[in-house]
Design a protein around this motif. Structure first.
Motif, short mmCIF file in Angstrom:
data_model
loop_
_atom_site.label_atom_id
_atom_site.label_comp_id
_atom_site.label_asym_id
_atom_site.label_seq_id
_atom_site.Cartn_x
_atom_site.Cartn_y
_atom_site.Cartn_z
N GLN A 1 -8.87 7.78 2.07
CA GLN A 1 -8.52 6.83 1.07
C GLN A 1 -9.67 7.11 -0.11
O GLN A 1 -9.58 7.12 -1.24
CB GLN A 1 -8.41 5.38 1.35
CG GLN A 1 -8.21 4.37 0.14
CD GLN A 1 -6.71 4.83 -0.37
OE1 GLN A 1 -5.95 5.10 0.21
NE2 GLN A 1 -6.80 4.48 -1.54
N GLY B 1 -4.30 3.79 -5.80
CA GLY B 1 -3.86 2.69 -6.76
C GLY B 1 -3.12 3.04 -7.66
O GLY B 1 -3.21 2.52 -8.79
N ASN C 1 -1.06 1.74 4.36
CA ASN C 1 0.24 1.20 3.46
C ASN C 1 0.59 -0.15 3.78
O ASN C 1 1.20 -0.78 3.03
CB ASN C 1 1.47 2.30 3.52
CG ASN C 1 1.16 3.52 2.65
OD1 ASN C 1 0.53 3.46 1.63
ND2 ASN C 1 1.79 4.53 3.14
N THR D 1 -2.01 -3.26 4.26
CA THR D 1 -3.19 -3.41 3.08
C THR D 1 -2.50 -3.35 1.80
O THR D 1 -2.83 -4.28 0.85
CB THR D 1 -4.09 -2.37 3.57
OG1 THR D 1 -4.91 -2.77 4.94
CG2 THR D 1 -5.32 -2.54 2.46
N PHE D 2 -1.81 -2.08 1.57
CA PHE D 2 -1.56 -1.88 0.15
C PHE D 2 -0.30 -2.57 -0.35
O PHE D 2 -0.40 -2.99 -1.42
CB PHE D 2 -1.35 -0.12 0.06
CG PHE D 2 -2.52 0.50 0.05
CD1 PHE D 2 -3.76 -0.07 -0.68
CD2 PHE D 2 -2.66 1.59 0.68
CE1 PHE D 2 -4.74 0.41 -0.50
CE2 PHE D 2 -3.86 2.55 0.83
CZ PHE D 2 -4.79 2.03 0.15
N SER D 3 0.67 -2.82 0.53
CA SER D 3 1.97 -2.96 0.20
C SER D 3 2.33 -4.57 0.35
O SER D 3 3.16 -5.10 -0.45
CB SER D 3 2.97 -2.30 0.81
OG SER D 3 2.96 -2.31 2.20
N SER E 1 -2.63 -6.77 -0.76
CA SER E 1 -3.04 -6.56 -2.04
C SER E 1 -2.31 -6.96 -3.04
O SER E 1 -2.86 -7.73 -3.94
CB SER E 1 -3.47 -4.98 -2.01
OG SER E 1 -4.37 -4.66 -1.12
N LEU F 1 -8.99 -0.12 -2.56
CA LEU F 1 -8.73 1.33 -3.25
C LEU F 1 -9.83 2.45 -2.91
O LEU F 1 -9.43 3.69 -2.91
CB LEU F 1 -8.30 1.14 -4.62
CG LEU F 1 -7.21 0.12 -5.19
CD1 LEU F 1 -7.23 0.32 -6.66
CD2 LEU F 1 -6.08 0.77 -4.58
N TYR G 1 3.57 0.07 -4.10
CA TYR G 1 2.22 0.22 -3.95
C TYR G 1 1.93 0.99 -2.73
O TYR G 1 0.99 1.52 -2.31
CB TYR G 1 1.62 -1.27 -3.56
CG TYR G 1 1.74 -2.13 -4.52
CD1 TYR G 1 0.84 -2.07 -5.71
CD2 TYR G 1 2.56 -3.13 -4.86
CE1 TYR G 1 0.93 -2.67 -6.92
CE2 TYR G 1 2.87 -4.20 -5.73
CZ TYR G 1 1.86 -3.79 -6.87
OH TYR G 1 2.09 -4.75 -7.96
#
Length: 427
Positions: A64, A74, A108, A111-113, A116, A136, A272
């Protein structure tokens, strides 16, 4: 595995220069991404299993960081918080180009989808600027502390409590089925803060450090041998006032938004998510290969399975595009993400079932020279029910679709509008 770069990773420009890419055409972005990926990331590991082992976490953070330094982290996150501020079409292009490369896929979900985007929607400016750039850059992993041991699908019936003590909150209770909690830095934790209010109106969401005094994490071993799920125990955990995400006693609004992102992610509609796992787990191409190796490709029954699998995939792709666009345009409510979540589960079930029918006995034991590869078919079948639980059960998805999307009458609830301390609960 370390990554040796043949040239600096900043082909796309450093983070401070990302504004130049704000209106870049998708195909131009795709071309740059293709070149950068080839020069900076290694090929995807063979027989990739998304849950992997504990070594995946430092590697995911490292990957990342490489993406961030290269200007490809991001993609759909706002520029003011370290993202690129580009469109879902740009993200899809990057995901397609990155399919053959090692990517930090374990970041993914959630955390990201899920986590966040929830912070972006409802967090304070300070919370956004603290956590989104850290995510990010690969410096933070986020998880969810929602489900409870005796809570079932009724999330609002939770009994983990947070009591105000001056300028801090004291957290006690337990959460379960928390994916990757052992590897996380922060969690979105829903707790009860008002026992005299009805169950939906006495909750508060906290953005809490995972590895802090009073938190004990125990991992849960599943049928496929993985241990990504955890149970957490909270014993007088002290949380500062600025840990609250959203409003005090307004946690259900935060949780509802969080669940929207979760259903969107599970259903395949999150903008995301960056990267996708390589072939495996019932993809059409894998089923064709399986049928060829077993000499069944000419079998009419097998060909029907292959055709149905392909059709389900195509319908799912179109459904994701249609529902996502409708929600964005405001012609469908966010609750419609449950349609994606439900159809995804049914698609996975169909594919896994088809794979086992084609593999037969070798799906359990494997065939000479293909033991691991074909044995995974049986493993996927044992684990198939997870697709009907993650992101909320399919039964709950059907309820939401019927009541919130189609406008059918809500089912009876004996505890509606009753102060929670008066609600009878199991012992």
């Amino acid at each position: 595995m370390s990554t040796r770069r043949r040239r600096p990773a900043s082909i796309a420009g450093p983070p401070t220069a990302r504004g130049a890419q704000r209106t870049e055409p998708v195909e131009s972005f795709r071309t740059r991404a293709r070149r950068w990926l080839k020069e900076n990331l290694p090929p995807a590991p063979q027989n990739y299993r998304w849950y992997g082992d504990d070594a995946q976490w430092p590697r995911a953070r490292e990957l990342q960081k490489i993406l961030y330094e290269g200007g490809f982290a991001g993609i759909c996150f706002p520029r003011e918080y370290g993202g690129l501020g580009l469109t879902a079409a740009h993200q899809r292009a990057f995901t397609e180009e990155s399919m053959g490369y090692e990517m930090p896929l374990s970041l993914n979900v959630p955390t990201f989808s899920i986590c966040s985007p929830t912070i972006l929607d409802l967090g304070t400016e300070e919370q956004k600027r603290k956590h989104i750039p850290a995510v990010l850059k690969g410096e933070e992993v986020l998880v969810q502390f929602l489900s409870e041991p005796k809570g079932g699908s009724d999330l609002a019936a939770l009994t983990t409590r947070a009591d105000r003590d001056g300028d801090v909150w004291i957290l006690n209770g337990s959460k379960i089925w928390s994916t990757f909690a052992f590897a996380a830095d922060y969690a979105l934790c829903l707790a009860r803060t008002d026992w005299d209010a009805p169950k939906h109106r006495g909750l508060t969401m906290f953005l809490m450090p995972v590895h802090t005094e009073g938190v004990t994490i125990k991992r849960i071993r599943q049928t496929n041998g993985s241990e990504e799920f955890c149970q957490e125990f909270f014993d007088n955990v002290v949380l500062p006032a600025d840990s609250v995400l959203g409003e005090v006693n307004g946690g259900w609004a935060v949780a509802s938004r969080q669940l929207f992102h979760e259903r969107n992610a599970v259903g395949g509609g999150s903008p995301y998510v960056s990267g996708a796992r390589p072939r495996g787990g019932g993809e059409v191409t894998d089923l064709v290969d399986l049928a060829q190796r077993s000499g069944q490709l000419a079998d009419s029954r097998v060909r029907e399975d292959l055709g149905e699998t392909r059709a389900m995939r195509l319908v799912e792709e179109q459904l994701i595009a249609r529902v996502t666009q409708a929600i964005k345009a405001g012609t469908m409510q966010p609750h419609a993400s449950s349609i994606l979540r439900l159809f995804h589960a049914e698609t996975v079930w169909q594919q896994v079932d088809a794979a086992l029918r084609i593999a037969g006995a070798v799906g359990v034991a494997g065939a000479p020279g293909h033991e691991q590869e074909q044995g995974e078919v049986g493993e996927d079948y044992i684990y198939r029910q997870a697709s009907g639980l993650g992101g909320g059960s399919t039964e709950m998805a059907r309820n939401i679709i019927s009541e919130r999307v189609l406008g059918m009458p809500r089912e009876y609830a004996a505890d509606r509008d009753v102060p929670f301390r008066q609600v009878k609960t199991g012992r």
